[in-house]
Design an enzyme around this catalytic site. Structure first.
Site, PDB file in Angstrom:
ATOM      1  N   HIS A  56       0.781  -1.147  -0.012  1.00 21.10           N
ATOM      2  CA  HIS A  56      -0.042  -0.204  -0.094  1.00 21.10           C
ATOM      3  C   HIS A  56       0.819   1.170   0.028  1.00 21.10           C
ATOM      4  O   HIS A  56       0.353   2.147   0.228  1.00 21.10           O
ATOM      5  CB  HIS A  56      -1.152  -0.037   0.962  1.00 21.10           C
ATOM      6  N   ASN A  72      -3.393 -13.144  15.183  1.00 21.27           N
ATOM      7  CA  ASN A  72      -4.019 -12.231  15.197  1.00 21.27           C
ATOM      8  C   ASN A  72      -5.126 -12.066  15.905  1.00 21.27           C
ATOM      9  O   ASN A  72      -5.518 -13.060  16.461  1.00 21.27           O
ATOM     10  CB  ASN A  72      -4.791 -12.188  13.525  1.00 21.27           C
ATOM     11  N   GLY A  78      -1.143  -9.930  12.450  1.00 19.86           N
ATOM     12  CA  GLY A  78      -1.749  -8.436  12.653  1.00 19.86           C
ATOM     13  C   GLY A  78      -2.537  -8.253  11.342  1.00 19.86           C
ATOM     14  O   GLY A  78      -2.794  -6.902  11.247  1.00 19.86           O
ATOM     15  N   SER A  79      -3.066  -9.033  10.894  1.00 17.25           N
ATOM     16  CA  SER A  79      -4.188  -8.602   9.571  1.00 17.25           C
ATOM     17  C   SER A  79      -5.481  -9.662   9.607  1.00 17.25           C
ATOM     18  O   SER A  79      -5.112 -10.700   9.759  1.00 17.25           O
ATOM     19  CB  SER A  79      -3.449  -8.956   8.110  1.00 17.25           C
ATOM     20  N   SER A  80      -6.509  -9.108   9.355  1.00 17.89           N
ATOM     21  CA  SER A  80      -7.738  -9.800   9.485  1.00 17.89           C
ATOM     22  C   SER A  80      -8.352 -10.127   7.981  1.00 17.89           C
ATOM     23  O   SER A  80      -9.208 -10.768   8.114  1.00 17.89           O
ATOM     24  CB  SER A  80      -9.003  -9.096  10.366  1.00 17.89           C
ATOM     25  N   CYS A 100       4.789  17.264 -12.123  1.00 14.17           N
ATOM     26  CA  CYS A 100       6.155  17.093 -13.002  1.00 14.17           C
ATOM     27  C   CYS A 100       6.634  15.500 -12.715  1.00 14.17           C
ATOM     28  O   CYS A 100       7.633  14.992 -12.961  1.00 14.17           O
ATOM     29  CB  CYS A 100       7.023  18.098 -12.716  1.00 14.17           C
TER      30      CYS A 100
HETATM   31 ZN    ZN Z   1       7.009  19.357  -9.767  1.00 13.47          ZN
END
Ligand code: ZN
Length: 256
Positions: free
Chosen positions: A125, A224, A198-200, A136
């Protein structure tokens, strides 16, 4: 003194790690809550009071009203800046250093794994280490503006063109980095052991990786608070605090 609870499961987990040729870990928000970082997808944490997540933390919302996004992320950025890796992060870094863990896939953007010393980390993520100019594409270390942003709240801007800098986190409606996702999928396919900590397992596509690993014959270990959809296929499932359990698995590996 460590509680004797889950002793059998912890020993079993350590044995699986010892036998594994290629073990990987998948972590989610639960590994950072002991560091004081709220699960930012959890509606009960207060982060979403008075805001619509799709409006504020989506790429469309960001482009339409960047100020609202930065007002929302500012308290979180402050929290992340003062947070420290907890014993769960340190345990995973130690397991990698000792050769028991080959890679770590995380849904977290808080960089606490790398700060704890983990090296092969796939941050699916994104992260708050850098930010990219939406005009830019110039890339900047967050370090260069985070202090003044947290203190003053001014929208960070590109030194070259004045464009707005978007932190390199994946917002709602944005594609995950193909390179990072491919690396994570490859690790899930090739591993013979996956530790979910630690993730469901509710946020796709990371949530699908343990099933992919299991379908390719890997053993699954769950640590978990809550149950997950893949508990029934797991060799070991421990529903307890990651900051207590992971150091105990790492310690058991040390003495073996
Ligand atoms: Zn820029």
């Amino acid at each position: 003194m460590a509680s004797p609870m889950f002793e059998h499961e912890i020993t079993r987990a350590a044995v699986l790690f010892q036998k594994a040729r290629y073990a990987v870990a998948l972590t989610g928000a639960g590994i950072s809550t002991p560091s004081g970082i709220p699960d930012f997808r959890n509606r009960d944490t207060g982060l979403w009071e008075h805001v619509d997540p799709v409006e504020v933390a989506s790429i469309y919302g960001f482009r339409r009203n960047p100020q609202a996004f930065f007002d929302w992320i500012r308290p979180l950025a402050g929290l992340l800046r003062s947070a420290e890796p907890n014993p769960a992060h340190h345990a995973l870094a130690q397991m990698e250093a000792k050769g028991h863990l080959k890679a770590l896939i995380t849904q977290n953007i808080d960089m606490l794994h790398t700060r704890a010393g983990s090296r092969m980390v796939y941050e699916v993520h994104g992260h708050l280490r850098t930010a990219t100019c939406i005009a830019c594409s110039a890339n900047y270390p967050t370090e260069s503006f985070i202090e003044s942003f947290i203190e003053g709240g001014a929208i960070p801007r590109c030194a070259a063109c004045g464009g707005i800098l978007k932190p390199d986190v994946i917002l709602y409606g944005e594609q995950l980095s193909a390179a990072v996702l491919h690396a994570a999928v490859r690790a899930a396919r090739e591993c013979d052991l996956m530790l979910v900590a630690g993730s469901s397992l509710t946020v796709a596509p990371a949530s699908e990786l343990p099933m992919l690993a299991a379908m390719n014959g890997a053993g699954i270990i769950i640590v978990n608070d809550d149950t997950t959809y893949i508990d029934s296929r797991a060799s070991v499932a421990i529903h307890a605090d990651v900051a207590e359990i992971l150091p105990r698995i790492a310690a058991e590996l040390e003495v073996k």
